[in-house]
Scaffold this active site. Structure first.
Site, PDB file in Angstrom:
ATOM      1  N   CYS A  20     -25.764 -11.659  24.220  1.00 56.17           N
ATOM      2  CA  CYS A  20     -26.131 -11.301  25.604  1.00 56.17           C
ATOM      3  C   CYS A  20     -27.384 -10.428  25.585  1.00 56.17           C
ATOM      4  O   CYS A  20     -28.342 -10.648  26.328  1.00 56.17           O
ATOM      5  CB  CYS A  20     -24.997 -10.525  26.278  1.00 56.17           C
ATOM      6  SG  CYS A  20     -23.432 -11.390  26.419  1.00 56.17           S
ATOM      7  N   CYS A 393     -22.225 -21.720  15.511  1.00 57.05           N
ATOM      8  CA  CYS A 393     -22.450 -20.687  16.532  1.00 57.05           C
ATOM      9  C   CYS A 393     -22.643 -19.337  15.846  1.00 57.05           C
ATOM     10  O   CYS A 393     -21.769 -18.889  15.098  1.00 57.05           O
ATOM     11  CB  CYS A 393     -21.261 -20.611  17.487  1.00 57.05           C
ATOM     12  SG  CYS A 393     -21.222 -21.937  18.696  1.00 57.05           S
ATOM     13  N   ASP A 437     -32.248  24.982   4.859  1.00 57.63           N
ATOM     14  CA  ASP A 437     -32.693  26.317   5.217  1.00 57.63           C
ATOM     15  C   ASP A 437     -31.535  27.270   4.923  1.00 57.63           C
ATOM     16  O   ASP A 437     -30.383  26.832   4.782  1.00 57.63           O
ATOM     17  CB  ASP A 437     -33.062  26.351   6.706  1.00 57.63           C
ATOM     18  CG  ASP A 437     -33.507  27.723   7.154  1.00 57.63           C
ATOM     19  OD1 ASP A 437     -34.269  28.374   6.420  1.00 57.63           O
ATOM     20  OD2 ASP A 437     -33.069  28.161   8.234  1.00 57.63           O
ATOM     21  N   ASP A 636     -32.568  24.992  11.367  1.00 59.90           N
ATOM     22  CA  ASP A 636     -32.230  25.304  12.757  1.00 59.90           C
ATOM     23  C   ASP A 636     -33.330  26.041  13.499  1.00 59.90           C
ATOM     24  O   ASP A 636     -33.159  26.394  14.659  1.00 59.90           O
ATOM     25  CB  ASP A 636     -30.955  26.160  12.809  1.00 59.90           C
ATOM     26  CG  ASP A 636     -31.209  27.600  12.362  1.00 59.90           C
ATOM     27  OD1 ASP A 636     -32.057  27.806  11.466  1.00 59.90           O
ATOM     28  OD2 ASP A 636     -30.571  28.506  12.916  1.00 59.90           O
TER      29      ASP A 636
END
Length: 741
Positions: A20, A393, A437, A636
């Protein structure tokens, strides 16, 4: 100069399989002005990139012609909702899709094969289920008519066949006109029409029923994957109690704004990300983080939308709007990630473009060559060629990768492992080195008391005097002392301090209960009291462990030592060990001083590179890559952004900065070091699943290709092989939703 690309997002209704998505992708790419298209089956969405203005009506009409519902989604500025502009080529039936908001429309009538259930609507009440049931009932009726009136049998089966085949043929025609002539529906239409021509009408009707059942099962599986993400959004309650005018007012949670103070009662889900301003309670974060043990949280501590307040009344100040809370960000990242295809998925897509025409060519050769060359029976070999079309298919093959990728992304998101696309998910399995880190990544990011050494007093007394001097201070070391004094298990009474004042560069002093008290560095304390050799050795030993030592002096005598350090996260050592167990090298890159960093590294069993600037971290990542390693970088902060961008995969940790989150390819939402190894394991599990799926899809086809040409099997087993492979592949991919890591 090339104008920057603009992205327009649409929601698609009734799109339940990779074929689809491929048809929609091909159709929309043919439109003028479209630069790129990304379609997500699991997210039921499509993002169109275009250089100039986009003719929305053309996009809407092109997709609607294929039989799918489509709306244009536009982000509102006042909330997380979307405004929807809908379009379809036929009559419509609105469906509510998440959050009670209308965002998809389904084309009406039996021609619309790919309708899907509205939230709360059972799959067996969809139009697809009704079509499947009608076709099956028509076939059963044809069997009955054939027994009662043998002369009418062929016409009865032909009528039953048309019930299911007309919608399939219509979709095949629309797909061909939109640029996908070799669709699954086209193969089915050719095979069924050919079977009728050689008087195999009964088998053709049964084959169409089996095909529709396979499509229905495929839709159910896609719905499960979609529900796994929608389930995250449903964790957030629909309403919230907001403080207003001395009372509370119930408002929709989506209307909460930053700064609102909300009241959360025991047993309620927290409706927004925020910070506790009054009260304390055990917070059950299992729905969001998977942690089985509730966490005790109090004033100034963060809470997340969707978690459960267990036992106390809380007042929470909202820190993120509904459209940007933890859950919303997770859902948004996963939906975007599902539109980014993995390399394996792109390969399968390219392969299937040649595979389907190849199947048609093989079918044509099987039908023509044996009769022409060997004098075979035309009817027999045409029958075999039609069976080959059904075997060929590519549905199971095409869905083998995206189903596993979607399930992997979804299950990762439910456990706080966010990955920005299938390519990132696939890339984790190749990682051979991880660079961490230190501060805020391997460690908690704030100092905590590790040792209290008392001289002539007990430890609680030393802590009480230090906390008395630090009351009201926001210095990180002061906060660590006050946190330890107010620890829930054994809080220490803190007496008032008189004339307390800070002495720049040295410490703080004051009077506590008539006792002159000073708390500060070793040299500054040495100016106020004699420090013995044993005390100096204790200070040096603690400093050697990378700890900051404050000396407490009371009435001119050293009363105690308080050592503090930014301690490793509770699971840091286990996380490093888990990576080593996977054969992955771990290294710590930090700007911290050598002594402190080496002490932390030694406790975790990781090699350390210290006193680095941001460009040094980036350089070291490059050096590791030149050694032939595939490097993931975990950080971070803003100073981690260059290295995150340079690494093969950048990972933002926990509540990292926006810069880190934007630069990174993945995010560990809940700050667990162990989650890095879990991402690697999830990637390997997904890729193993994909390998199994491809083996099943191609293996079954190979077996039935041989048996069909040999005359052992025919149309029925052929379609059962295709449908069975699709069901097996989808079910296998859905197993990943139960992955625990």
């Amino acid at each position: 100069m090339t104008s920057p690309l603009t992205q327009t997002r649409f929601k698609i209704g009734g799109m339940d399989c990779a074929s689809c998505a491929a048809k929609i992708d091909t159709a929309v790419r043919r439109l003028d002005g479209v630069a790129d298209v990304s379609v997500s089956v699991t997210g039921a969405s499509m993002t169109v990139s275009h250089g100039g203005p986009l003719n929305d009506d053309k996009v809407l009409r092109q997709v609607a012609r294929l039989g799918y519902g489509i709306v244009k989604a536009e982000a509102r500025t006042d909330g997380p909702e979307t405004r929807a502009h809908d379009y379809a080529a036929h009559d419509h039936e609105g469906h509510d899709h998440g959050g009670g908001q209308q965002i998809t429309k389904e084309a009406a009538g039996s021609s619309h094969l790919h309708s899907h259930p509205a939230p709360g609507q059972a799959w067996w009440r969809t139009r697809r289920a009704a079509l499947t049931l009608a076709c099956a009932a028509a076939v059963l009726a044809a069997y009955g008519i054939g027994h009662l009136f043998p002369s009418a049998e062929r016409w009865a089966f032909l009528a039953a066949l048309l019930v299911g085949l007309v919608p399939i043929a219509r979709r095949a025609l629309m797909a061909a006109l939109a640029g996908t002539p070799f669709s699954i529906e086209m193969l089915m239409t050719i095979a069924a029409a050919g079977a009728v021509m050689i008087n195999a009408t009964e088998e053709a009707a049964a084959v169409v029923v089996l095909f529709l059942i396979g499509e229905l099962l495929e839709g159910v599986a896609a719905g499960r994957a979609r529900a796994s993400i929608q389930g995250l959004a449903d964790l957030v309650p629909k309403t919230a109690l907001v403080e207003r005018g001395g009372g509370t007012v119930e408002v929709p949670a989506e209307q909460l704004a930053v700064g609102h103070v909300i009241v959360v009662r025991p047993g309620d889900r927290i409706p927004a990300d925020g910070e506790i301003v009054e009260g304390s309670s055990d917070i059950d974060e299992a729905p969001v983080t998977g942690e089985s043990t509730p966490k005790r949280k109090g004033v100034a501590e963060p809470v997340f939308a969707g978690t459960i307040n267990s036992d106390g009344v809380l007042k929470v100040r909202v820190t993120a709007a509904a459209s940007d809370n933890t859950i919303a960000r997770v859902v948004r990242l996963v939906e975007e990630a599902q539109e980014a295809k993995a390399p394996t998925e792109r390969f399968i897509d390219r392969f299937s473009r040649y595979y389907t025409p190849g199947v048609l060519a093989v079918g044509a050769l099987v039908a023509v060559l044996p009769p022409l060359i060997a004098g075979g029976d035309w009817s027999e070999w045409i029958y075999k060629s039609l069976a080959i079309l059904l075997i060929g298919c590519p549905c199971a093959l095409v869905i083998s990768t995206p189903a596993a990728i979607a399930a992997g992304l979804a299950t990762g998101a439910r456990r706080g492992l966010l990955m920005k696309g299938g390519a990132v998910l696939e890339g984790f399995r190749r990682i051979t080195a991880v660079a961490f880190d230190k501060t805020g990544t391997l460690t908690a990011g704030k100092p905590a008391i590790t040792d209290i050494v008392a001289y002539g007093r007990d430890e609680r007394s030393v802590l009480a005097l230090a906390a008395a001097l630090e009351q009201g201070s926001s210095h990180p070391l002061a906060v660590a002392i006050l946190d330890r004094a107010s620890a829930a298990k054994a809080p220490v009474p803190v007496p008032p301090a008189l004339a307390a004042r800070a002495i720049s560069g040295k410490g703080v002093e004051g009077s506590v209960g008539g006792v002159a008290v000073f708390l500060g560095s070793g040299p500054a304390a040495g100016e106020r009291a004699d420090i013995t050799e044993a005390q100096r050795l204790a200070i040096d030993s603690l400093n050697g462990q990378g700890k900051t030592v404050s000396v407490l002096v009371a009435d001119g005598v050293v009363a105690g030592l308080i050592a503090m350090r930014d301690e490793p996260r509770p699971d840091a050592a286990a996380g490093i060990a888990a990576l080593k167990a996977e054969g992955i090298r771990a290294v710590m890159l930090t700007g911290d001083n050598r002594r402190t960093a080496q002490a932390i590294a030694a406790s975790l069993g990781i090699e350390a590179r210290t006193e680095l600037l941001p460009q040094d971290k980036q350089r070291i990542v490059g050096e590791l890559q030149r050694e032939g390693l595939k490097v993931a970088k975990v950080g971070d902060g803003i100073n981690d952004a260059p290295a995150l961008a340079a690494a093969d995969i950048g990972i933002a940790m926990g509540g990292g900065t926006d810069v880190a989150l934007e630069t990174a390819d993945a995010a560990i939402l809940h700050g667990r070091v162990l989650d890095v190894a879990r991402m690697v394991r999830l990637s390997r599990a997904v890729m193993a699943n994909i390998g199994q799926n491809i083996t099943v899809a191609l293996g079954l086809k190979a077996v039935f290709l041989v048996t069909t040409i040999s005359g052992i099997t025919g149309l029925w087993p052929a379609i059962l092989a295709d449908t069975g492979a699709t069901v097996l592949v989808t079910a296998n991919a859905m197993r990943l939703l139960r992955w625990r890591g």
